[in-house]
Scaffold this motif. Structure first.
Motif, PDB file in Angstrom:
ATOM      1  N   HIS A   6      61.367  78.878  79.964  1.00  0.00           N
ATOM      2  CA  HIS A   6      62.580  78.276  80.589  1.00  0.00           C
ATOM      3  C   HIS A   6      63.369  79.253  81.078  1.00  0.00           C
ATOM      4  O   HIS A   6      63.668  80.362  80.395  1.00  0.00           O
ATOM      5  CB  HIS A   6      63.444  77.364  79.310  1.00  0.00           C
ATOM      6  CG  HIS A   6      63.615  76.036  80.149  1.00  0.00           C
ATOM      7  ND1 HIS A   6      63.872  74.770  79.620  1.00  0.00           N
ATOM      8  CD2 HIS A   6      63.904  75.614  81.251  1.00  0.00           C
ATOM      9  CE1 HIS A   6      64.266  73.732  80.197  1.00  0.00           C
ATOM     10  NE2 HIS A   6      64.210  74.258  81.335  1.00  0.00           N
ATOM     11  N   ASN A  62      64.470  71.296  89.118  1.00  0.00           N
ATOM     12  CA  ASN A  62      63.977  72.718  89.179  1.00  0.00           C
ATOM     13  C   ASN A  62      62.543  72.464  89.004  1.00  0.00           C
ATOM     14  O   ASN A  62      61.971  71.422  88.194  1.00  0.00           O
ATOM     15  CB  ASN A  62      64.714  73.664  88.191  1.00  0.00           C
ATOM     16  CG  ASN A  62      64.562  73.097  86.734  1.00  0.00           C
ATOM     17  OD1 ASN A  62      65.178  72.205  86.176  1.00  0.00           O
ATOM     18  ND2 ASN A  62      63.414  73.445  86.200  1.00  0.00           N
ATOM     19  N   SER A  98      67.629  75.898  85.847  1.00  0.00           N
ATOM     20  CA  SER A  98      68.070  74.454  86.451  1.00  0.00           C
ATOM     21  C   SER A  98      68.939  74.664  87.785  1.00  0.00           C
ATOM     22  O   SER A  98      69.626  75.489  87.818  1.00  0.00           O
ATOM     23  CB  SER A  98      69.012  73.674  85.271  1.00  0.00           C
ATOM     24  OG  SER A  98      68.062  73.527  83.988  1.00  0.00           O
ATOM     25  N   LYS A 131      57.905  68.383  89.224  1.00  0.00           N
ATOM     26  CA  LYS A 131      58.527  69.770  88.632  1.00  0.00           C
ATOM     27  C   LYS A 131      57.246  70.397  88.033  1.00  0.00           C
ATOM     28  O   LYS A 131      57.389  71.553  87.818  1.00  0.00           O
ATOM     29  CB  LYS A 131      59.294  69.007  87.412  1.00  0.00           C
ATOM     30  CG  LYS A 131      60.435  68.487  87.596  1.00  0.00           C
ATOM     31  CD  LYS A 131      61.451  68.521  86.580  1.00  0.00           C
ATOM     32  CE  LYS A 131      61.541  69.534  85.632  1.00  0.00           C
ATOM     33  NZ  LYS A 131      62.943  70.022  85.298  1.00  0.00           N
ATOM     34  N   ARG A 176      55.840  69.705  85.191  1.00  0.00           N
ATOM     35  CA  ARG A 176      56.337  69.410  83.939  1.00  0.00           C
ATOM     36  C   ARG A 176      55.433  68.838  83.041  1.00  0.00           C
ATOM     37  O   ARG A 176      54.565  67.836  83.231  1.00  0.00           O
ATOM     38  CB  ARG A 176      57.725  68.528  83.870  1.00  0.00           C
ATOM     39  CG  ARG A 176      58.357  68.152  82.456  1.00  0.00           C
ATOM     40  CD  ARG A 176      59.609  67.500  82.719  1.00  0.00           C
ATOM     41  NE  ARG A 176      60.221  67.266  81.370  1.00  0.00           N
ATOM     42  CZ  ARG A 176      61.404  67.701  81.079  1.00  0.00           C
ATOM     43  NH1 ARG A 176      62.139  68.803  81.985  1.00  0.00           N
ATOM     44  NH2 ARG A 176      62.121  67.234  80.014  1.00  0.00           N
ATOM     45  N   SER A 187      66.399  67.907  84.657  1.00  0.00           N
ATOM     46  CA  SER A 187      67.076  69.036  85.450  1.00  0.00           C
ATOM     47  C   SER A 187      66.106  69.256  86.802  1.00  0.00           C
ATOM     48  O   SER A 187      64.837  69.295  86.493  1.00  0.00           O
ATOM     49  CB  SER A 187      67.234  70.343  84.686  1.00  0.00           C
ATOM     50  OG  SER A 187      66.196  70.978  84.229  1.00  0.00           O
TER      51      SER A 187
HETATM   52 MG    MG Z   1      65.329  71.121  82.403  1.00  0.00          MG
END
Ligand code: MG
Ligand code: AMP
Length: 350
Positions: free
Chosen positions: A239, A148, A154, A57, A59, A146
């Protein structure tokens, strides 16, 4: 990596869910449906597997993952001291779209990578049958954010996320469109109070049926300032935002809102800008812009549609997207929370 695809839209195919569960057991990633949005999942007990999620991701490592369980026994293995309010919340809202931040067991059964080193862990039990069967067959809790790339909306259907994620997962379980379309409500019980860290389908009003003492964290609707401490690390990050500039306009007085949106449209078009309106179905005829999309006519429809629409606005050759706000009542708080971020806090509240 070539991922295997399984169609679970019309009928559950348990054999293929078991194949996907084998991938989880091997420490690989699986894309799977839940009632909220799609998840990108790994064995929550396997730190190496969990790290793959962050990599896939892009992330930030300090943004913890939600752990998905399929039974109370699974929950009890990983958390300690479940309070009475938490028990009542579980009874009322599980399985379903409510994530509760629990105290992590001192043995740290859940690895640090999942919780970003916090002493707490966010857990929910999804109601989606494919998700539950996947967890049951994997025989371990599944950590899943999520589906994405971080920062993007998402995924609420496989088509929207196939390109960005298919090379990063071993198995794709396609359950069709997500029922709800927004991520779970995230709450933390502190003494006798419920704090809403992220609003979702389970509304403040519903939580008040368990205790009147429910508070919405200030960062739900306000930007996190630098150096400010946040209750939920995810609040810090960009986001849901398309690359195209977006603005949200809201007024309780619908005519006032429509007039304002038309005023902005007129001004921007006079400057040669191209505008796209995202408005309620019943308002579209009132807008002067000739490019306008319906976001639905009820809050439930808007929740379901909004992420897939936000994913499409960048290919339209427009300079500005004007989005109707929906207010903060009921499901409106969750929709507003996502739209404010999509607009990078660019909103007009009349
Ligand atoms: Mg998320
Ligand atoms: P996502 O998985 O993308 O739906 O995001 C999960 C959200 O839950 C993020 O906003 C996280 O910050 C939040 N979250 C997960 N675990 C915790 C925790 N232990 N404490 C506070 N927030 C959490």
């Amino acid at each position: 990596m070539k991922s295997k695809y399984s169609n679970q839209k019309e009928k559950i195919n348990i054999e293929e869910i078991k194949e996907a569960a084998e991938e989880i057991k091997k420490g690989n990633l699986v894309l799977f449906p839940t009632e909220t949005v799609y998840g990108i999942g790994a064995n929550a007990l396997n730190e190496e597997a969990v790290k793959k999620i962050f990599k896939a991701k892009g992330r930030a490592g300090d943004n913890p993952l939600i752990v998905h369980v399929s039974s109370i026994e699974m929950l009890e293995k990983i958390v300690s001291n479940i309070s009475n309010i938490e028990k009542r919340l579980i009874e009322k809202f599980w399985p379903g779209p409510l994530t509760i931040i629990f105290n992590r067991k001192s043995e740290k059964i859940i690895p640090n990578a999942v919780t970003a080193n916090l002493n707490t862990v966010g857990i929910r039990m999804p109601s989606n049958e494919v998700a539950r069967k996947l967890i049951e067959s994997s025989e371990v809790p599944i950590a899943a954010p999520s589906a994405n790339i971080s920062g993007k909306p998402s995924g609420t259907n496989v088509e929207d996320i196939l390109e960005e994620l298919q090379d990063k997962v071993s198995y794709i379980l396609d359950g069709g469109f997500s029922d709800i379309g927004l991520e779970s409500t995230v709450i933390q019980v502190v003494e006798d109070k419920i704090n809403i860290l992220r609003p979702g389908k389970i509304t403040k009003e519903q939580l008040e049926e368990v205790t009147k003492n429910v508070q919405v964290d200030s960062h739900v609707l306000h930007m996190v300032k630098e150096s400010e401490k946040v209750a939920s690390p995810g609040m810090k990050y960009r986001h849901y935002a398309p690359n195209t500039k977006c603005i949200m306009v809201y007024s309780k007085n619908e005519q006032k809102m429509i007039d304002k949106i038309n005023e902005i449209t007129k001004e921007e078009e006079a400057n040669g800008k191209k505008i796209l309106i995202l408005g309620k179905k019943q308002h579209l005829d009132s807008y002067i812009s000739n490019k306008k999309w319906s976001i639905g006519s009820s809050k439930a429809e808007i929740a379901k549609n909004i992420f897939t629409l936000l994913r499409k606005v960048d290919n339209q050759g427009v300079d500005l997207v004007i989005i109707e706000g929906v207010g903060q009542e009921g499901l409106g708080l969750a929709i507003t929370n996502r739209l404010i971020r999509a607009c990078e806090y660019n909103y007009i509240n009349l």
